[in-house]
Design an enzyme around this catalytic site. Structure first.
Site, PDB file in Angstrom:
ATOM      1  N   SER A 413       0.835  -1.201   0.000  1.00  0.00           N
ATOM      2  CA  SER A 413       0.000   0.000   0.000  1.00  0.00           C
ATOM      3  C   SER A 413       0.872   1.254   0.000  1.00  0.00           C
ATOM      4  CB  SER A 413      -0.864  -0.005   1.263  1.00  0.00           C
ATOM      5  OG  SER A 413      -2.012   0.775   1.085  1.00  0.00           O
ATOM      6  N   PRO A 414       0.402   2.311  -0.638  1.00  0.00           N
ATOM      7  CA  PRO A 414       1.174   3.551  -0.573  1.00  0.00           C
ATOM      8  C   PRO A 414       1.230   4.063   0.862  1.00  0.00           C
ATOM      9  CG  PRO A 414      -0.995   3.936  -1.554  1.00  0.00           C
ATOM     10  CD  PRO A 414      -0.841   2.450  -1.408  1.00  0.00           C
ATOM     11  N   CYS A 416       3.022   7.249   3.066  1.00  0.00           N
ATOM     12  CA  CYS A 416       3.848   8.450   3.154  1.00  0.00           C
ATOM     13  C   CYS A 416       5.021   8.195   4.092  1.00  0.00           C
ATOM     14  CB  CYS A 416       3.031   9.606   3.726  1.00  0.00           C
ATOM     15  SG  CYS A 416       1.755  10.181   2.615  1.00  0.00           S
ATOM     16  N   GLN A 491       1.204   6.902  -6.732  1.00  0.00           N
ATOM     17  CA  GLN A 491      -0.102   7.440  -6.331  1.00  0.00           C
ATOM     18  C   GLN A 491      -0.048   8.963  -6.422  1.00  0.00           C
ATOM     19  OE1 GLN A 491      -1.416   7.528  -2.172  1.00  0.00           O
ATOM     20  NE2 GLN A 491      -3.273   6.427  -2.791  1.00  0.00           N
ATOM     21  N   TYR A 572      -8.510  14.155   0.900  1.00  0.00           N
ATOM     22  CA  TYR A 572      -7.600  15.062   0.206  1.00  0.00           C
ATOM     23  C   TYR A 572      -8.367  15.778  -0.924  1.00  0.00           C
ATOM     24  CZ  TYR A 572      -4.144  12.813   3.107  1.00  0.00           C
ATOM     25  OH  TYR A 572      -3.470  12.360   4.197  1.00  0.00           O
ATOM     26  N   ARG A 714       0.458  -1.488   6.904  1.00  0.00           N
ATOM     27  CA  ARG A 714       1.278  -1.702   8.103  1.00  0.00           C
ATOM     28  C   ARG A 714       1.944  -3.066   8.114  1.00  0.00           C
ATOM     29  NH1 ARG A 714      -3.338  -0.401  12.019  1.00  0.00           N
ATOM     30  NH2 ARG A 714      -4.370  -1.414  10.263  1.00  0.00           N
TER      31      ARG A 714
HETATM   32  C1  FMN Z   1       2.499   5.412   7.722  1.00  0.00           C
HETATM   33  C2  FMN Z   1       1.309   5.360   6.822  1.00  0.00           C
HETATM   34  C3  FMN Z   1       1.260   6.185   5.708  1.00  0.00           C
HETATM   35  C4  FMN Z   1       0.184   6.134   4.839  1.00  0.00           C
HETATM   36  N1  FMN Z   1       0.195   6.872   3.692  1.00  0.00           N
HETATM   37  C5  FMN Z   1      -0.751   6.683   2.744  1.00  0.00           C
HETATM   38  C6  FMN Z   1      -0.633   7.254   1.446  1.00  0.00           C
HETATM   39  O1  FMN Z   1       0.330   7.898   1.127  1.00  0.00           O
HETATM   40  N2  FMN Z   1      -1.633   7.036   0.570  1.00  0.00           N
HETATM   41  C7  FMN Z   1      -2.711   6.267   0.870  1.00  0.00           C
HETATM   42  O2  FMN Z   1      -3.590   6.092   0.030  1.00  0.00           O
HETATM   43  N3  FMN Z   1      -2.833   5.679   2.073  1.00  0.00           N
HETATM   44  C8  FMN Z   1      -1.872   5.865   2.997  1.00  0.00           C
HETATM   45  N4  FMN Z   1      -1.957   5.202   4.203  1.00  0.00           N
HETATM   46  C9  FMN Z   1      -3.089   4.289   4.431  1.00  0.00           C
HETATM   47  C10 FMN Z   1      -2.686   2.896   3.991  1.00  0.00           C
HETATM   48  O3  FMN Z   1      -2.306   2.847   2.631  1.00  0.00           O
HETATM   49  C11 FMN Z   1      -3.827   1.887   4.217  1.00  0.00           C
HETATM   50  O4  FMN Z   1      -4.940   2.277   3.418  1.00  0.00           O
HETATM   51  C12 FMN Z   1      -4.210   1.794   5.677  1.00  0.00           C
HETATM   52  O5  FMN Z   1      -3.055   1.847   6.513  1.00  0.00           O
HETATM   53  C13 FMN Z   1      -4.943   0.491   6.000  1.00  0.00           C
HETATM   54  O6  FMN Z   1      -4.163  -0.636   5.689  1.00  0.00           O
HETATM   55  P1  FMN Z   1      -3.417  -1.561   6.792  1.00  0.00           P
HETATM   56  O7  FMN Z   1      -4.460  -2.002   7.766  1.00  0.00           O
HETATM   57  O8  FMN Z   1      -2.850  -2.710   5.995  1.00  0.00           O
HETATM   58  O9  FMN Z   1      -2.352  -0.732   7.431  1.00  0.00           O
HETATM   59  C14 FMN Z   1      -0.895   5.255   5.106  1.00  0.00           C
HETATM   60  C15 FMN Z   1      -0.839   4.449   6.235  1.00  0.00           C
HETATM   61  C16 FMN Z   1       0.242   4.462   7.079  1.00  0.00           C
HETATM   62  C17 FMN Z   1       0.266   3.521   8.262  1.00  0.00           C
END
Ligand code: FMN
Ligand code: FAD
Length: 751
Positions: A413-414, A416, A491, A572, A714
């Site tokens: 996943s993207p 930041c 992205q 956003y 994560r």
């Molecule tokens: C550190 C961090 C940075 C993130 N940055 C982005 C981002 O740049 N773009 C985005 O679409 N989602 C972003 N997310 C959300 C994740 O891509 C994802 O949708 C969300 O964490 C749920 O997935 P997970 O349960 O596998 O962590 C970010 C999440 C984390 C933890």
């Protein structure tokens, strides 16, 4: 102790006999409005696990109960002329009447007083009891009497169902789906003695009305159902017993106790009949309450201990029941669209308690059949011939988006990293993305990358707005391509009103103390009340930002990215147009869902027009805002449908982060139901993200058709080699880079 049970169902009777057994000095009365041999309904189901508790609590009744069991291991799913059988499920059914007879006899034997045909309307008569058990079922009068203390919440579900019996001895727990000119009918049937089965018929209110059943009495209902299922019943009859059409109420209570009054069984909580757990919960409540009283003696303490002990277990089961009942309510979404093996997987794994892995333990043959079917679909979709025998687990099948071929179904996943200098990614990004590509995921999506300096969330966000960015990104893309078979996507985004904030670890979404730049958004509403008020975009702003997206897409092509994702989620800039909470515009870009979607679609079209036709595009959306007045789910589906019509190849289904007062329901796979619905209703491939933590989840999601790709955020921070480790666990040979080839002779241990 003087105990009165209002209600002589399974909960009241079983609790009374356990208490009397533990201390014959207790004075216990069960008051029941029906006669001893009156009962509604036919059979009840237990899983093997419940019975272990019952065996331990009272061997005598357990021995008698089990002697009446109709036991079965199979689940049969009748779907479009086929019967799919999955084995190893371990359930038993018995007549509800026989169960009540056994419990009544055991109560009498131990000296519990049973008073039948006594309808309790006033609790004053029991004022001197030490404990009053509200065991009076789903429509509990005791609960109603003290409603302000128990704080009941009753959710009447929309579907109609009727509880019938039949002389057809179903050999398995049977789910039967049948279409008629009126609509789709679902049957839940199981045998409960040598010659009798329960037959619950369920359908939507519309189908029920179309069939004229809103006007039907019991006999007309029976005649209708016998005609509808004449072929399946093979000459057997259906039987009625107060067989009225009902809606299922999901009952919850804020508290289960008030003074010396305590709720048990259906009075406290219900769990939909599709998971067959109502009687199990009633008996387990009785066991827990009796145990708490034996342990604590004092009633107030015991009731508190009982609620503390039972509530988490009941809530867990109610969550599973909720997903299950929703699956049946929405069966039209799956019926006819999913091929039989996928329909069966979707049904069997609906409550997330049964997964690809534990089905494999119960029934390896069934799962290998599903895997084979899934792999053959993947071969057709990807135009790749798979040579593996047996078929690979679903997660290791290929997937194609335009000319981009993915080796497996795992996506990074993207995320930041807040580590760029004026938008330029550096060594951190190279190592971060590079190691995840080497780690085995088929697709790595680089973090939210902004189309302008003003479009950044923080000073550390990456960008694609100056020539140096192309060079820096190209270094990363080239590394990923050279070092791994992974594909890499970018992205593209603009932060909108959530811009000019601090890095995550310095306080995410909190405004910069100094050096903030001017913000814009769909409407002039600040994120926090104390955040900067953004400017509502005018047409000139919209043209400029659209141009910046197009320029960034061209630069992404130059850098060699395989795919673009447009970020229309998480509040956003583009998402701020979609949500009615952030878009209050009165021009052509606000108001109806169609108008709110107009600018994001315009940007999508402009980017799609310059992005090479062979390369795919995805869009990340927030399918709900988790806040009152937010995006309606039907609008999210409609937006996904529009995206498909505009040439979007796949939608990443996320949720929330639109407003700070959101109330998300986090948990395992918390966003997957949204992906499932969008995939089914908007008929577009989806990526699901959120709370995916195991390869078993990935296989289950894919096999059941809830998404086409599984995205971990994560999980990949924790373990860049997540896919490699999943391959190892499943005995799947995922080729290593040459440099690491010697790892094959190493056996990892984590204990
Ligand atoms: C550190 C961090 C940075 C993130 N940055 C982005 C981002 O740049 N773009 C985005 O679409 N989602 C972003 N997310 C959300 C994740 O891509 C994802 O949708 C969300 O964490 C749920 O997935 P997970 O349960 O596998 O962590 C970010 C999440 C984390 C933890
Ligand atoms: C269609 C359907 C199918 C089901 N299928 C299953 C299944 O397969 N497996 C399963 O385990 N469970 C099933 N259940 C659920 C199951 O019937 C209940 O969850 C279970 O019986 C709860 O036990 P209880 O003792 O709490 O309540 P109940 O069994 O409802 O008992 C309450 C008793 O209280 C009495 N009563 C009520 N009000 C008063 C009053 N004012 N005065 C005196 N007496 C009163 C009633 O007459 C009744 O006998 C199903 C339910 C439905 C509706």
């Amino acid at each position: 102790m003087r105990i009165v049970s209002i209600g002589g169902g399974p909960a009241g009777l079983y609790f009374s006999l356990l208490m009397k057994k533990s201390d014959p000095a207790h004075d216990i009365t069960v008051v029941e409005r029906n006669r001893a041999d009156d009962t509604f309904g036919f059979g009840v189901v237990f899983s093997d696990a419940t019975l272990e508790h019952v065996a331990a609590a009272d061997r005598e009744s357990h021995a008698e109960i089990t002697s009446y069991f109709a036991h079965w291991d199979d689940i049969d799913i009748h779907y479009r002329g086929e019967v799919l059988t999955s084995t190893g499920h371990g359930f038993a059914g018995m007549s509800r009447q026989v169960l009540l007879d056994i419990l009544q006899r055991r109560c009498a034997e131990l000296g519990v007083r049973l008073e039948f045909q006594k309808d309790v309307t006033d609790l004053a008569a029991y004022a001197d009891a030490d404990l009053v058990l509200a065991a009076d079922g789903v429509n509990s009068v005791v609960r109603a009497r003290y409603a302000e203390h128990f704080r009941p919440q009753i959710d009447w579900r929309p579907n109609k169902f009727v509880w019938l019996g039949t002389t057809f001895p179903y050999p398995a727990f049977t789910f039967l789906f049948k279409e008629s000119e009126h609509g789709l009918w679902r049957v839940h049937a199981y045998r409960y003695d040598a010659s009798m089965s329960t037959f619950i018929l369920e359908t939507t209110e519309e189908t029920w009305r179309r069939a004229g059943l809103d006007q039907a009495d019991e006999d007309q209902t029976l005649a209708f159902c016998e005609r509808l299922f004449a072929e399946e019943l093979q000459g057997h009859r259906l039987l009625k017993n107060r067989s009225l059409w009902r809606n299922f109420p999901t009952v919850k209570n804020g508290s289960w106790r008030y003074r010396n009054v305590v709720l048990v069984g259906d009075a406290a909580h219900t769990a939909h009949f599709s998971i067959g757990s109502g009687t199990k919960l009633a008996l387990e409540d009785a066991i827990a309450l009796a145990r708490a009283l034996q342990r604590h003696g004092e009633v107030a303490k015991a009731l508190a201990a009982y609620e503390e002990d039972r509530r988490p277990e009941v809530e867990r089961l109610q969550r599973a029941a909720q997903v299950s009942l929703e699956w049946f309510e929405d069966a039209e979404r799956y019926h006819g669209r999913l091929e039989p093996p996928q329909f069966a997987m979707s049904l069997l794994t609906r409550s997330l308690r049964v997964t690809h892995d534990n089905l494999k333990l119960r029934d390896p043959g069934f799962v290998s059949e599903v895997d084979r079917w899934f792999a053959s679909r993947a071969e057709r979709q990807s135009r790749v011939t798979l040579r593996a025998v047996p078929a690979p687990p679903p997660m290791f099948t290929p997937f194609r988006l335009r000319e981009m071929l993915l080796d497996n179904r795992v996506v990074v996943s993207p995320m930041c990293q807040y580590s760029a200098e004026d938008g330029t990614p550096g060594d951190w990004h190279l190592v971060n993305l590079g190691s995840r590509a080497v780690g085995g995921a088929a697709l790595v999506i680089a973090e939210m990358t902004d189309v302008s300096r003003e479009g950044r969330i923080t000073r550390g966000c990456t960008g694609m707005y100056k020539p140096e960015h192309v060079v820096a990104w190209k270094r990363i893309v080239d590394f990923v391509h050279a070092a791994s078979p992974a594909r890499i996507a970018l992205q593209l985004a603009h932060a909108g009103r959530k811009g000019a904030t601090r890095r995550l670890w310095e306080g995410g979404d909190e405004p910069l103390a100094d050096g903030a730049w001017p913000l814009m958004s769909a409407s002039a509403i600040p994120y926090h009340p104390y955040s900067q008020v953004p400017r509502a975009m005018d047409r000139a702003d919209m043209d400029r930002v659209r141009g910046e997206f197009v320029a960034a897409a061209r630069m992404a092509q130059e850098a060699g990215f395989d795919m673009l994702e447009l970020h229309v989620a998480h509040g956003y800039l583009l998402a701020s147009f979609i949500s009615p909470l952030t878009n209050l515009r009165t021009d052509d870009y606000g108001g109806s869902a169609d108008k709110r979607a107009r600018y994001p679609l315009e940007v999508f079209d402009a980017v799609r027009a310059v992005w090479p036709p062979a390369r795919p595009m995805s869009v990340k959306i927030s399918a709900t805002d988790w806040a009152e007045g937010g995006l309606d789910f039907a609008e999210a589906v409609a937006f996904a449908r529009r995206l498909r019509e505009h040439g979007c190849d796949i939608v990443t289904v996320s949720t929330g982060q639109t407003v700070p007062h959101q109330k998300p329901e986090y948990g395992r796979l918390y966003q997957t139901p949204f992906s499932d619905r969008i995939r089914g209703e908007a008929e577009i491939p989806t990526m699901t993200v959120g709370g995916i933590a195991s390869y078993d989840d990935v296989n289950s999601i894919l096999a059941a058709g809830r998404a086409d790709l599984c995205v971990l955020a994560r999980g990949h921070l924790y373990d860049p080699y997540w896919t490699r480790h999943a391959a190892y666990e499943q005995g799947w040979d995922l080729p290593w880079p040459d440099q690491y080839a010697s790892v094959k002779s190493f056996t990892p241990r984590h204990d």
